[in-house]
Design an enzyme around this catalytic site. Structure first.
Site, short mmCIF file in Angstrom:
data_model
loop_
_atom_site.label_atom_id
_atom_site.label_comp_id
_atom_site.label_asym_id
_atom_site.label_seq_id
_atom_site.Cartn_x
_atom_site.Cartn_y
_atom_site.Cartn_z
CD GLU A 271 -1.24 -0.43 3.68
OE1 GLU A 271 -2.36 -0.93 3.50
OE2 GLU A 271 -0.83 -0.04 4.79
N GLY A 273 2.05 4.93 -1.24
CA GLY A 273 1.50 6.16 -1.78
C GLY A 273 2.61 6.94 -2.47
CB CYS A 340 2.63 34.97 10.85
SG CYS A 340 1.97 36.25 9.79
CD GLU A 341 3.47 29.59 12.91
OE1 GLU A 341 4.50 29.25 13.54
OE2 GLU A 341 2.40 29.92 13.47
#
Ligand SMILES: *Cc1c(COP(=O)(O)O)cnc(C)c1O
Length: 421
Positions: A271, A273, A340-341
């Protein structure tokens, strides 16, 4: 070192006339070829199936492509099940690998005939009470200190997922007593792992466990699911996993350990991705500012809300400036968004060519866990997704969000009425 692009600068410029940056662009041909390489590495394995991990790129147009290539869908939530069903997958083409799951989700998974993969021993009872036990049940195994894990998924003994080994033995006995007829075993111990041997070892671990489970409980597993986690070369100097070698390594173990036993023909499932869509998706953004303080900053019109992996994991994403590939990469810059990070940086101290406002930047390997992880914090909107079809045409497969989308869960009209604004 460079990474190749399946399009040119002028092609991108032509797209920006219709779709302002930032936007995602996915390459259908690349996605199809990734599906085919994985399927061909396991062509020897009876009943092999890859279930594309929907959370990596949850878009029905993409699921349509992976379905056409023979893949199923690995879902972890109800909306992912609904999306996969919409793209034409039902029954055992759906794998439901959830954790901390609610009864109505199990119910829907059962109604769709999905393979239900339980994350805990207590969920046997819970599933029985909420949705009833299906004919086929799978358990997720957490090997704990027996395996190392890696940075994204963490050390197995610190991970919240799965059954401990002794609980598996108990769990299959409970299932047998409850009349369950068909059984599967699953694990997922790594993410973005570039060492192919890791997956061969995972297969060895599950084959060995399947044999011991059979000897002690008589349970006849129908499949082992090796999980996802095949890595991709985010850095230009890295090499992709040699899928053919992984397939051959697992085949040798299968012939040694499984063929000729009661477990044969044990099916192998996966499985993944990331390896299916990751390298075949690009975030296209425009440089809008250049700032010189203690460091040099290139400000772009995308931000961490469009692609969170660098901020969240410190992940490397290669950046190309189409049309400037051959210019000296002698500018050391941070490529930043507008949140704002301060972890809103696509690249830190990266050597790039001289970038002017208006230059297009291509952020590579954004096709998995990219747009999907997008968010609206700071009033940011998620971008459009475009699909570059095999015939060279471009199709919008998701529109960009608008300000109305941002406000749609607020009832601003009744707010204004109540406040008299
Ligand atoms: C996220 C996830 C996957 C896919 O992981 P990739 O790194 O994208 O291959 C597969 N299975 C489970 C259970 C997952 O949570």
């Amino acid at each position: 070192m460079q990474k190749q692009l399946p399009f040119t600068e002028s092609f991108l410029r032509s797209l920006t006339e219709k779709w302002p940056t930032p936007f995602y662009l996915y390459d259908e041909a690349g996605i199809r070829s990734a599906c085919r390489s994985l399927n061909s590495a396991f062509a020897w394995a009876p009943g092999f199936r890859e279930y594309f991990a929907v959370k990596a790129l949850p878009n029905p147009w993409i699921l349509q492509i992976t379905r056409e290539e023979g893949l199923g869908a690995d879902c972890s939530s109800l909306p992912e099940l609904v999306l996969s069903e919409t793209a034409g997958m039902t029954g055992e083409h759906l794998m439901f690998t959830s954790n901390n799951t609610q009864g109505h989700e199990y119910q829907r998974a059962r109604d769709l005939g999905a393979i239900i993969n339980l994350d805990d021993l207590t969920h046997i009872d819970y599933l029985q009470q909420t949705a009833g036990l299906p004919e086929l049940v799978c358990f997720r195994y957490n090997p704990g200190p027996a395996r190392e894990g890696n940075v994204i998924i963490g050390r197995p003994e610190e991970a919240k997922y799965g059954f401990m080994e002794a609980q598996l033995f108990e769990g299959y006995r409970i299932l047998q007593q409850a009349g369950v007829q068909r059984f599967g075993l699953h694990t997922m111990v790594a993410s973005n792992e570039l060492n192919g041997d890791f997956f061969v070892e995972t297969a060895r671990m599950l084959f060995d466990l399947a044999i011991r489970l059979h000897a002690e409980t008589g349970v006849q597993l129908e499949f082992v699911n090796l999980g996802g986690g095949i890595g991709i070369p985010y850095r230009p100097e890295q090499q992709p996993v040699d899928l053919a070698a992984v397939g051959a390594g697992i085949q040798a173990l299968y012939e040694q350990m499984i063929v000729g036993t009661a477990l044969h023909p044990l099916r192998i499932l996966m499985e993944n991705g990331r390896m299916i869509t990751g390298p075949h998706g690009y975030l296209i953004t425009t440089a809008i500012h250049h700032k010189h303080i203690y460091r040099e900053y290139v400000g772009v019109d995308a931000c961490m809300a469009n692609l969170m992996r660098p901020g969240m994991y410190g992940a490397y994403h290669h950046i190309s400036v189409p049309g400037k590939e051959d210019q000296p990469h002698d500018q050391l810059v941070d490529v930043v968004g507008s949140l704002c990070e301060n972890n809103d940086k696509f690249a830190i101290q990266r050597a790039l060519p001289q970038i002017e406002a208006g230059d297009l930047l291509v952020i590579h390997d954004a096709g998995a866990h990219g747009h999907a992880m997008g968010f609206q914090y700071n009033g940011k909107l998620r971008s459009a997704e475009l699909l570059l079809r095999e015939d060279g045409s471009v199709q919008q497969i998701r529109r960009a969000e608008t300000q109305d989308d941002y406000f749609c869960t607020l009832d601003l009209d009744s707010f204004r009425t109540a406040m008299g604004h």
